[in-house]
Scaffold this active site. Structure first.
Site, PDB file in Angstrom:
ATOM      1  N   TYR A 154       0.884  -1.037   0.289  1.00  0.00           N
ATOM      2  CA  TYR A 154      -0.130  -0.416   0.369  1.00  0.00           C
ATOM      3  C   TYR A 154       0.565   1.098   0.192  1.00  0.00           C
ATOM      4  O   TYR A 154       0.760   2.260  -0.449  1.00  0.00           O
ATOM      5  CB  TYR A 154      -0.607   0.040   0.973  1.00  0.00           C
ATOM      6  CG  TYR A 154      -1.886   1.284   1.273  1.00  0.00           C
ATOM      7  CD1 TYR A 154      -3.215   1.349   0.342  1.00  0.00           C
ATOM      8  CD2 TYR A 154      -1.500   1.970   2.703  1.00  0.00           C
ATOM      9  CE1 TYR A 154      -3.930   2.079   0.848  1.00  0.00           C
ATOM     10  CE2 TYR A 154      -2.597   3.143   2.249  1.00  0.00           C
ATOM     11  CZ  TYR A 154      -3.663   3.338   1.874  1.00  0.00           C
ATOM     12  OH  TYR A 154      -4.220   3.981   1.498  1.00  0.00           O
ATOM     13  N   LYS A 158       1.482   4.350  -2.759  1.00  0.00           N
ATOM     14  CA  LYS A 158       0.911   5.652  -2.700  1.00  0.00           C
ATOM     15  C   LYS A 158       1.796   6.114  -3.066  1.00  0.00           C
ATOM     16  O   LYS A 158       1.734   7.602  -3.238  1.00  0.00           O
ATOM     17  CB  LYS A 158       0.024   5.778  -1.398  1.00  0.00           C
ATOM     18  CG  LYS A 158      -1.306   4.531  -1.015  1.00  0.00           C
ATOM     19  CD  LYS A 158      -2.927   5.249  -2.095  1.00  0.00           C
ATOM     20  CE  LYS A 158      -4.125   4.750  -1.698  1.00  0.00           C
ATOM     21  NZ  LYS A 158      -4.596   5.743  -2.661  1.00  0.00           N
TER      22      LYS A 158
END
Length: 249
Positions: A154, A158
């Protein structure tokens, strides 16, 4: 405020969370909104809420990691509304595991949705946004700026979104396109339901990811997306704005 009067906005992840809150916020300010999500039931409900606000809407089922589905989504949006002024890339997923136990399948899926999905949406929408001298708002995260344990895929995705945002903002600046990102943290959304502490995790390591104030609803992030997407932010380009209650201050 009617900052989006006569504007067309395409929002991914509009079936829930920040995506839905964003779709409703811009609709409330006059936008015609194309709502896209892998969850068709969710976007149909969002579209009904938008219609109740007196704005036009279009519900589209779309997996942003699927190039054909992305192109069809953009094409249908433009065919319905005749133009595209704003793209809000909000769709995203989260997996939490010890990195040494993280399956390649999970790593690939998170990057496919969060990072590649953002790329595919931008690539398909760019020709239309350049015609309208529009703008893009991407969804990064405080995980791209701080240390969030057990979220390696993640955080990497990002961080990639943030760098991608900066690259686009310069590449197309002289053609009148703006590209910005927000970095939420401490927002109550369904994505938090995808997080769980892996076995043996030390909760102390999470301190840097938790705000000092209570978590808030997705409308707090949506209001910042709406600001960046509006002419109020016409001199803001290539920027990221934290919406995290001061967690990384």
């Amino acid at each position: 405020m009617r900052r989006f009067e006569d504007k067309v906005v395409l929002v991914t992840g509009a079936g829930s969370g920040i995506g839905r809150a964003t779709a409703l916020r811009v609709a409330g300010e006059g936008a015609r909104v194309a709502c896209a999500d892998v969850n068709l039931e969710g976007v149909l409900e969002a579209a009904r809420e938008i219609e109740a606000l007196g704005s036009e809407s279009l519900a589209l089922e779309c997996d942003v990691s699927d190039r054909a589905a992305v192109r069809a989504t953009v094409d249908k949006s433009v065919a319905r509304f005749g133009r595209l002024d704003v793209l809000c890339n909000v769709a995203g997923i989260l997996r939490s595991q010890h990195t040494h136990e993280l399956e390649l399948e999970n790593w690939n899926r998170v990057l496919a949705v969060n990072l590649t999905g953002t790329f595919l949406m931008c690539q398909a929408a760019l020709p239309h946004l350049l015609k309208t001298r529009g703008n893009i708002v991407n969804m990064s995260s405080t995980a791209a700026l701080g240390s969030h344990p057990w979220m390696a895929a993640y955080a990497a995705s990002k961080g990639g979104v943030l760098s991608f945002t900066r690259a686009l903002s310069v590449e197309y600046v002289k053609q009148g396109l703006r590209v910005n990102a927000i970095c939420p943290g401490g927002i109550k959304t369904p994505i938090h339901g995808q997080f769980s502490l892996p076995e043996g995790a030390d909760v102390e390591l999470l301190k840097g990811a938790i705000p000092f104030v209570p978590y808030v609803g997705p409308e707090y992030a949506a209001s910042v997306v709406a600001f960046l997407a509006s002419d109020d932010a016409r001199y803001i380009n290539g920027a990221e704005i934290r919406v995290d209650g001061g967690a990384l201050s």
